[in-house]
Scaffold this motif. Structure first.
Motif, mmCIF file in Angstrom:
data_model
loop_
_atom_site.group_PDB
_atom_site.id
_atom_site.type_symbol
_atom_site.label_atom_id
_atom_site.label_comp_id
_atom_site.label_asym_id
_atom_site.label_seq_id
_atom_site.Cartn_x
_atom_site.Cartn_y
_atom_site.Cartn_z
ATOM 1 N N TYR A 283 -17.134 -1.378 10.579
ATOM 2 C CA TYR A 283 -16.606 -0.169 11.468
ATOM 3 C C TYR A 283 -16.655 1.204 10.835
ATOM 4 C CZ TYR A 283 -15.402 -3.971 14.721
ATOM 5 O OH TYR A 283 -15.580 -4.843 15.778
ATOM 6 N N GLY A 284 -17.071 1.097 9.654
ATOM 7 C CA GLY A 284 -16.992 2.527 8.702
ATOM 8 C C GLY A 284 -15.925 3.292 8.553
ATOM 9 N N PHE A 285 -14.820 2.241 8.408
ATOM 10 C CA PHE A 285 -13.444 3.104 7.971
ATOM 11 C C PHE A 285 -13.525 3.465 6.459
ATOM 12 C CE2 PHE A 285 -12.004 0.020 11.289
ATOM 13 C CZ PHE A 285 -11.481 0.903 12.070
ATOM 14 N N ASP A 286 -12.788 4.607 6.302
ATOM 15 C CA ASP A 286 -12.964 5.034 4.781
ATOM 16 C C ASP A 286 -11.888 4.394 3.968
ATOM 17 O OD1 ASP A 286 -14.546 7.036 5.447
ATOM 18 O OD2 ASP A 286 -13.144 8.385 6.374
ATOM 19 N N SER A 287 -10.992 3.338 4.436
ATOM 20 C CA SER A 287 -9.988 2.582 3.666
ATOM 21 C C SER A 287 -10.611 1.866 2.492
ATOM 22 C CB SER A 287 -9.175 1.969 4.471
ATOM 23 O OG SER A 287 -8.637 2.480 5.597
ATOM 24 N N LYS A 288 -9.994 1.855 1.386
ATOM 25 C CA LYS A 288 -10.661 0.857 0.228
ATOM 26 C C LYS A 288 -9.460 -0.388 0.301
ATOM 27 C CE LYS A 288 -11.679 4.972 -2.696
ATOM 28 N NZ LYS A 288 -11.270 5.772 -3.996
ATOM 29 N N VAL A 289 -10.202 -1.493 0.314
ATOM 30 C CA VAL A 289 -9.337 -2.762 0.246
ATOM 31 C C VAL A 289 -8.981 -3.037 -1.359
ATOM 32 C CG1 VAL A 289 -9.539 -5.261 0.506
ATOM 33 C CG2 VAL A 289 -11.038 -3.666 2.175
ATOM 34 N N MET A 290 -7.835 -3.199 -1.324
ATOM 35 C CA MET A 290 -7.060 -3.573 -2.897
ATOM 36 C C MET A 290 -6.811 -4.801 -2.777
ATOM 37 S SD MET A 290 -3.751 -1.825 -4.587
ATOM 38 C CE MET A 290 -4.616 -0.405 -5.315
ATOM 39 N N PHE A 291 -7.185 -5.568 -3.993
ATOM 40 C CA PHE A 291 -6.819 -7.061 -4.229
ATOM 41 C C PHE A 291 -5.733 -6.791 -5.257
ATOM 42 C CE2 PHE A 291 -8.763 -11.358 -4.554
ATOM 43 C CZ PHE A 291 -7.617 -11.973 -5.546
ATOM 44 N N SER A 292 -4.527 -7.457 -4.750
ATOM 45 C CA SER A 292 -3.071 -7.174 -5.634
ATOM 46 C C SER A 292 -2.687 -8.588 -5.625
ATOM 47 C CB SER A 292 -2.233 -6.344 -4.800
ATOM 48 O OG SER A 292 -1.677 -6.465 -4.002
ATOM 49 N N SER A 293 -1.495 -8.710 -6.355
ATOM 50 C CA SER A 293 -0.653 -9.893 -6.654
ATOM 51 C C SER A 293 -1.733 -10.796 -7.446
ATOM 52 C CB SER A 293 -0.118 -10.398 -5.628
ATOM 53 O OG SER A 293 0.514 -11.566 -5.830
ATOM 54 N N VAL A 294 -2.226 -10.354 -8.529
ATOM 55 C CA VAL A 294 -3.320 -10.874 -9.279
ATOM 56 C C VAL A 294 -2.589 -11.929 -10.307
ATOM 57 C CG1 VAL A 294 -5.225 -10.794 -11.041
ATOM 58 C CG2 VAL A 294 -4.893 -9.019 -9.066
#
Length: 337
Positions: free
Chosen positions: A157-168
């Motif tokens: 959908y072309g969102f500007d958000s970055k997906v963060m992978f956390s709780s590593v």
């Protein structure tokens, strides 16, 4: 993929950012509490001066409360261009996210557990959408599928958000984040330090170091500075004491002028005792006959010494300089320990 450190330990934060390439730091009130921090605001200000980007919590029951908390922290002297406010996802949270984004601020909507939550964060203009993989897996949820779906949502959908992978929780999580195409990941220092470790890499590196040493370092540069040498006029007992003091399995025997007579080893000692009994201990070192010792000139490379060790199957080689004894080379000296 951006790489963040996940920590509130000041010592490890300073160590980690010496790497020079981390994007920033994520931290939580839970981390702060665990580290025994009492002045939260002072700690936040201190961290902001150390890291390129600081992600900190903005909390409140209503959107107005959350915005007010973010503005209060900015007033401490934080740089708005280098600060990201972390907001737990909720209806009030995404409302606050939109307000802060409209003010030109950066927001991380986190504690995301469903694709619907991620969608609301994206529509609200979140800079980051943060899924806690480890926590989700602890509760039996398929975190990896969700993270993959959120990445697909943002890109489709072309969102500007970055997906963060956390709780590593482990290094495999980092691989998961890479495979899923995440835009950013935040990793504890203990795990980050392990990301470059591999047994085959260590073996190969050690081989390169060892082989470089063999063809660049001379015997004279590698020998131990301790040179257990005895003269022909001392007793075997004194020579044994000398060997024991220096921890060597042999001593070099020279005459009063310093000329080489031979090398006396612990193997020679065992043979002498077997043949002559304890009486042999009172004999002078000059009373014994010596064969030609295995020796090498100090100017030779360690590669030549390694070949000599292999050929003769000895552990120690006499080192000479223009024929004069100057030390002993132990087989362990081939390695740069």
């Amino acid at each position: 993929m951006e790489l963040y450190l996940d920590s509130a330990d000041l010592k490890e934060i300073k160590e980690a950012f010496q790497l020079g390439f981390l994007t920033g730091l994520t931290t939580t009130p839970t981390f702060m509490h665990r580290e025994g921090i009492r002045d939260l605001d002072a700690t936040i200000v201190e961290l902001s001066k150390i890291v390129p980007v600081l992600q900190i919590e903005a909390l409140g029951e209503t959107a107005a409360d959350i915005v007010a908390d973010a503005e209060r922290q900015l007033a401490l002297g934080l740089d708005p261009k280098r600060t990201v406010f972390k907001i737990p996802v909720s209806l009030e949270g995404v409302k606050a996210c939109r307000t802060l984004v409209d003010k030109g601020l950066k927001v991380n909507v986190h504690l995301v557990y469903t694709i619907q939550q991620a969608y609301m964060a994206a529509v609200a203009g979140a800079t980051y959408i943060c899924v806690l993989a480890g926590r989700m897996q602890d509760q039996g949820y398929d975190a990896l599928t969700l993270i993959g779906d959120v990445v697909e949502l943002v890109e489709a959908y072309g969102f500007d958000s970055k997906v963060m992978f956390s709780s590593v929780r482990n290094t495999e999580h980092v691989r998961n984040a890479i495979d899923l195409g995440c835009h950013t990941i935040t990793v504890p220092w203990k795990l980050m330090k392990a990301l470059t470790e591999n047994n085959f890499t260590a073996i190969g590196t050690n081989q390169f170091i060892e082989h470089t040493r063999l063809i660049t370092v001379t015997v004279g540069q590698a020998i131990n500075t301790i040179n257990p040498t005895v003269t022909t006029d001392i007793s075997l007992t004194e020579a044994i004491v000398k060997m024991t003091e220096y921890g060597f399995g042999c001593v070099t025997v020279v005459d009063e002028a310093g000329n080489l007579k031979g090398v006396f080893t612990d193997g020679d000692l065992r043979r002498k005792l077997a043949d002559g009994g304890r009486d042999v201990l009172s004999k002078k070192m000059g009373d014994f006959e010596y064969g030609t010792p295995i020796s090498i000139e100090s100017t030779e490379l360690l590669d030549a010494a390694a070949a000599l060790f292999k050929k003769t199957s000895v552990d120690t080689i006499l080192v000479t300089e223009n024929g004069k004894p100057v030390g002993m080379l132990d087989i362990q000296d081939l390695k740069n320990d």
